[in-house]
Design a protein around this motif. Structure first.
Motif, PDB file in Angstrom:
ATOM      1  N   ALA A   1      -2.773   1.275  -2.423  1.00 41.70           N
ATOM      2  CA  ALA A   1      -2.568   0.568  -1.148  1.00 41.70           C
ATOM      3  C   ALA A   1      -3.017   1.453   0.007  1.00 41.70           C
ATOM      4  O   ALA A   1      -3.668   0.980   0.951  1.00 41.70           O
ATOM      5  N   PHE A   2      -2.682   2.743  -0.055  1.00 42.65           N
ATOM      6  CA  PHE A   2      -3.123   3.671   0.992  1.00 42.65           C
ATOM      7  C   PHE A   2      -4.647   3.709   1.043  1.00 42.65           C
ATOM      8  O   PHE A   2      -5.240   3.649   2.116  1.00 42.65           O
ATOM      9  N   ARG A   3      -5.275   3.825  -0.119  1.00 46.75           N
ATOM     10  CA  ARG A   3      -6.737   3.916  -0.161  1.00 46.75           C
ATOM     11  C   ARG A   3      -7.382   2.672   0.432  1.00 46.75           C
ATOM     12  O   ARG A   3      -8.352   2.777   1.190  1.00 46.75           O
ATOM     13  N   ARG A   4      -6.864   1.501   0.080  1.00 44.91           N
ATOM     14  CA  ARG A   4      -7.429   0.249   0.632  1.00 44.91           C
ATOM     15  C   ARG A   4      -7.274   0.201   2.148  1.00 44.91           C
ATOM     16  O   ARG A   4      -8.186  -0.210   2.858  1.00 44.91           O
ATOM     17  N   ARG A   5      -6.110   0.628   2.635  1.00 46.67           N
ATOM     18  CA  ARG A   5      -5.832   0.514   4.072  1.00 46.67           C
ATOM     19  C   ARG A   5      -6.566   1.562   4.905  1.00 46.67           C
ATOM     20  O   ARG A   5      -7.026   1.271   6.008  1.00 46.67           O
ATOM     21  N   TYR A   6      -6.651   2.794   4.409  1.00 47.74           N
ATOM     22  CA  TYR A   6      -7.177   3.884   5.237  1.00 47.74           C
ATOM     23  C   TYR A   6      -8.500   4.489   4.757  1.00 47.74           C
ATOM     24  O   TYR A   6      -9.291   4.936   5.578  1.00 47.74           O
TER      25      TYR A   6
ATOM     26  N   GLU B   1     -14.908   0.990   6.759  1.00 45.02           N
ATOM     27  CA  GLU B   1     -16.180   1.423   7.328  1.00 45.02           C
ATOM     28  C   GLU B   1     -15.986   2.562   8.335  1.00 45.02           C
ATOM     29  O   GLU B   1     -16.760   3.520   8.359  1.00 45.02           O
ATOM     30  N   ALA B   2     -14.928   2.477   9.140  1.00 43.45           N
ATOM     31  CA  ALA B   2     -14.676   3.517  10.153  1.00 43.45           C
ATOM     32  C   ALA B   2     -14.404   4.871   9.491  1.00 43.45           C
ATOM     33  O   ALA B   2     -14.946   5.903   9.914  1.00 43.45           O
ATOM     34  N   THR B   3     -13.581   4.881   8.463  1.00 44.93           N
ATOM     35  CA  THR B   3     -13.275   6.136   7.760  1.00 44.93           C
ATOM     36  C   THR B   3     -14.522   6.675   7.076  1.00 44.93           C
ATOM     37  O   THR B   3     -14.825   7.869   7.171  1.00 44.93           O
TER      38      THR B   3
ATOM     39  N   GLU C   1     -18.738  10.639   6.636  1.00 43.48           N
ATOM     40  CA  GLU C   1     -20.185  10.866   6.495  1.00 43.48           C
ATOM     41  C   GLU C   1     -20.732  11.700   7.647  1.00 43.48           C
ATOM     42  O   GLU C   1     -21.576  12.565   7.442  1.00 43.48           O
ATOM     43  N   ALA C   2     -20.239  11.474   8.844  1.00 43.90           N
ATOM     44  CA  ALA C   2     -20.714  12.225  10.016  1.00 43.90           C
ATOM     45  C   ALA C   2     -20.384  13.717   9.889  1.00 43.90           C
ATOM     46  O   ALA C   2     -21.097  14.555  10.438  1.00 43.90           O
ATOM     47  N   HIS C   3     -19.333  14.025   9.164  1.00 40.56           N
ATOM     48  CA  HIS C   3     -18.907  15.424   9.013  1.00 40.56           C
ATOM     49  C   HIS C   3     -19.022  15.918   7.575  1.00 40.56           C
ATOM     50  O   HIS C   3     -18.449  16.949   7.223  1.00 40.56           O
ATOM     51  N   GLU C   4     -19.791  15.212   6.776  1.00 41.46           N
ATOM     52  CA  GLU C   4     -19.878  15.540   5.350  1.00 41.46           C
ATOM     53  C   GLU C   4     -20.352  16.970   5.108  1.00 41.46           C
ATOM     54  O   GLU C   4     -19.803  17.678   4.266  1.00 41.46           O
TER      55      GLU C   4
END
Length: 183
Positions: A61-66, A70-72, A77-80
């Motif tokens: 449930a945590f993984r689905r929500r957070y 796309e935002a996460t 990706e921007a800081h990969e």
């Protein structure tokens, strides 16, 4: 520290202990005739009432929500590059804690992050304080680990008690939901 199977319970042995406790408490005393009812009563009346609310968290449930947003994904990706560099610095190859030489050799190039390495990362980054305690850091670590099918196998056991890079990213996301960071 070498993992010693003879002094620890694996998941199946722990479940067997719970079943035996339920049987002893409810079936053998005659309070319940059916083992499934005894288990239901043991879990719902004896355990649930005494467990800390954190034990009811749902990783999926945590993984689905957070995590699976796309935002996460964009933020990670921007800081990969930086996140991979941090992971590479803090994650050892895991061989120093592995008792099984064959497993160490087969996973020689795979870096995994131990709990001690995660804790050191959190401390070095000055993330641990009064609001984000070592306990919260440990919860982030434990909840972010992926499960394995057979934890008795040395390779799977190693994977179970460490964070891979993707697990590390999840732990970072969990950390961000638990700690207010400066903007």
């Amino acid at each position: 520290m070498k993992f010693d199977k003879s002094t620890t319970l694996n998941r199946m042995e722990f479940m067997q202990c719970l079943v035996r406790l339920a049987a002893r408490r409810y079936v053998f005393t005659g309070k319940q005739k059916d083992m499934s009812e005894a288990l239901h009563q043991f879990f719902n009346w004896d355990l649930d009432a005494r467990l800390h609310p954190a034990s009811f968290q749902s990783s999926n449930a945590f993984r689905r929500r957070y995590c699976y947003t796309e935002a996460t994904s964009s933020a990670l990706e921007a800081h990969e590059r930086s996140l991979r560099a941090l992971y590479a610095i803090y994650a050892a190859d895991g061989k120093e804690n592995e008792g099984d030489r064959a497993a160490s050799l087969s996973l020689e190039t795979t870096k995994l992050m131990s709990h001690d390495e995660w804790t050191r990362f959190c401390r070095d980054m000055r993330l641990v304080d009064r609001e984000f305690t070592p306990r919260e850091a440990t919860l982030c670590f434990v909840w972010s680990r992926m499960r394995v099918v057979d934890e008795s196998c040395a390779t799977s056991r190693r994977r179970l008690v460490h964070l891979g890079f993707e697990d590390f990213l999840e732990a970072i996301v969990r950390l961000c939901t638990m700690k207010a960071l400066p903007t």
